[in-house]
Design a protein around this motif. Structure first.
Motif, PDB file in Angstrom:
ATOM      1  N   ASN A 102      14.410  24.819  -8.222  1.00  0.00           N
ATOM      2  CA  ASN A 102      14.233  23.463  -7.680  1.00  0.00           C
ATOM      3  C   ASN A 102      14.393  22.435  -8.799  1.00  0.00           C
ATOM      4  OD1 ASN A 102      13.738  24.489  -5.151  1.00  0.00           O
ATOM      5  ND2 ASN A 102      11.518  24.254  -5.264  1.00  0.00           N
ATOM      6  N   SER A 105       9.151  32.807  -7.439  1.00  0.00           N
ATOM      7  CA  SER A 105       8.911  31.375  -7.629  1.00  0.00           C
ATOM      8  C   SER A 105      10.210  30.630  -7.391  1.00  0.00           C
ATOM      9  CB  SER A 105       8.402  31.080  -9.040  1.00  0.00           C
ATOM     10  OG  SER A 105       8.324  29.689  -9.250  1.00  0.00           O
ATOM     11  N   THR A 114      10.249  27.369  -8.156  1.00  0.00           N
ATOM     12  CA  THR A 114      10.084  26.164  -8.959  1.00  0.00           C
ATOM     13  C   THR A 114      11.224  25.952  -9.933  1.00  0.00           C
ATOM     14  OG1 THR A 114       7.681  26.397  -8.792  1.00  0.00           O
ATOM     15  CG2 THR A 114       8.534  24.930 -10.510  1.00  0.00           C
TER      16      THR A 114
END
Length: 278
Positions: free
Chosen positions: A76, A71, A73
């Protein structure tokens, strides 16, 4: 400059549920660690308001990649937080993520200065081959690695990151830039005192100074053994109030005769050097 090197927040959409789940995790251990309550709502706005109220210049967020599933995410989001006024953020990877090395490279490319690893929540021992591989890659990329060290107020034994684990990890990865949270290992401080000369690490004060006043004599010995140039003030917000933690740190440093220069280093100077702040 005043810098809190160890804080937590979550994306607004999940903050309430994530915080409630973590509070629930601590309840079975209240007889050991005392009742735990959050001091912010663990949102970006909540941490920013807390940090400003405490008079801090910067709060550094330490996310945790709790799943080994690939991932992007979490890093980010860390990069978004890192760009906000008064906030900086480390990234995180899970050592069992098959793309961990690529994600470390991406975290570095995003401008993050380090990663957070939490052996209790991520389910690995700090001296494991998978962890050593992540720490080695981080070292090659110039990234710092901050470990949750010692016991966790919401997790059962065994402890996955003791000083002994760190000494073995250091033997495997001698060039790593390692920071151990919670004065080197929460409630493992006998080992910290005994093994600190072999550890070659930085320490943070998170959760300890306001909550473990009975250990202040020991903490003073640990800090002098480590050297004030290797100690970072941290609160562990939302699990400690930032203003109270900062006041406790100032009281502690003054009470034990640390010089003004030493106090300035612990309360922000060392962190500014790591983060590249001026």
């Amino acid at each position: 400059m005043l810098i809190d090197f160890h804080t937590h927040l979550f994306p607004d959409a999940i903050a309430e549920k994530a915080l409630a789940r973590l509070v629930e995790n601590t309840r079975p251990y209240a007889s050991v660690y005392g009742e735990t309550r959050p001091h912010t709502d663990a949102t970006t706005a909540g941490l920013t308001a807390s940090s400003r109220a405490a008079g801090l210049d910067v709060s550094v967020v330490m996310p945790i990649a709790t799943s080994p599933r690939p991932s992007e995410t979490i890093n980010n989001f860390a990069a978004q937080v890192d760009a906000l006024p008064g906030l900086r953020s480390f990234g995180s990877v899970h050592p069992d993520n098959p793309d961990a090395m690529k994600e470390l490279e991406r975290a570095a490319s995003l401008g993050l200065r380090g990663i957070k690893l939490h052996p209790e929540y991520q389910g690995f021992f700090a001296d494991s081959p998978a962890c050593a591989a992540v720490v080695k890659k981080a070292a090659e990329l110039g990234l710092w690695v901050l470990f949750h060290a010692g016991e966790d107020i919401g997790m059962p034994p065994p402890v996955h990151c003791t000083p002994a684990h760190v000494v073995r990890l250091r033997d495997r990865v001698p060039g790593a830039k390692i920071i151990l949270a919670h004065m080197g290992g929460y409630r493992c401080w006998d080992e910290v005192e005994r093994m600190l000369p072999s550890m070659d690490v930085y320490l943070d004060t998170s959760f300890c100074l306001p909550n473990e006043r009975g250990e202040w004599d020991r903490f003073a010995r640990i800090i002098r053994a480590a050297g004030c140039g290797r100690v970072l003030f941290g609160s562990d917000s939302p699990w400690a109030d930032q203003a109270e933690a900062l006041a406790a740190a100032r009281e502690f440093l003054a009470a034990y005769g640390f010089s003004g220069e030493e106090q300035a280093a612990v309360l922000g100077g060392n962190a500014a050097r790591i983060l590249g702040e001026r």
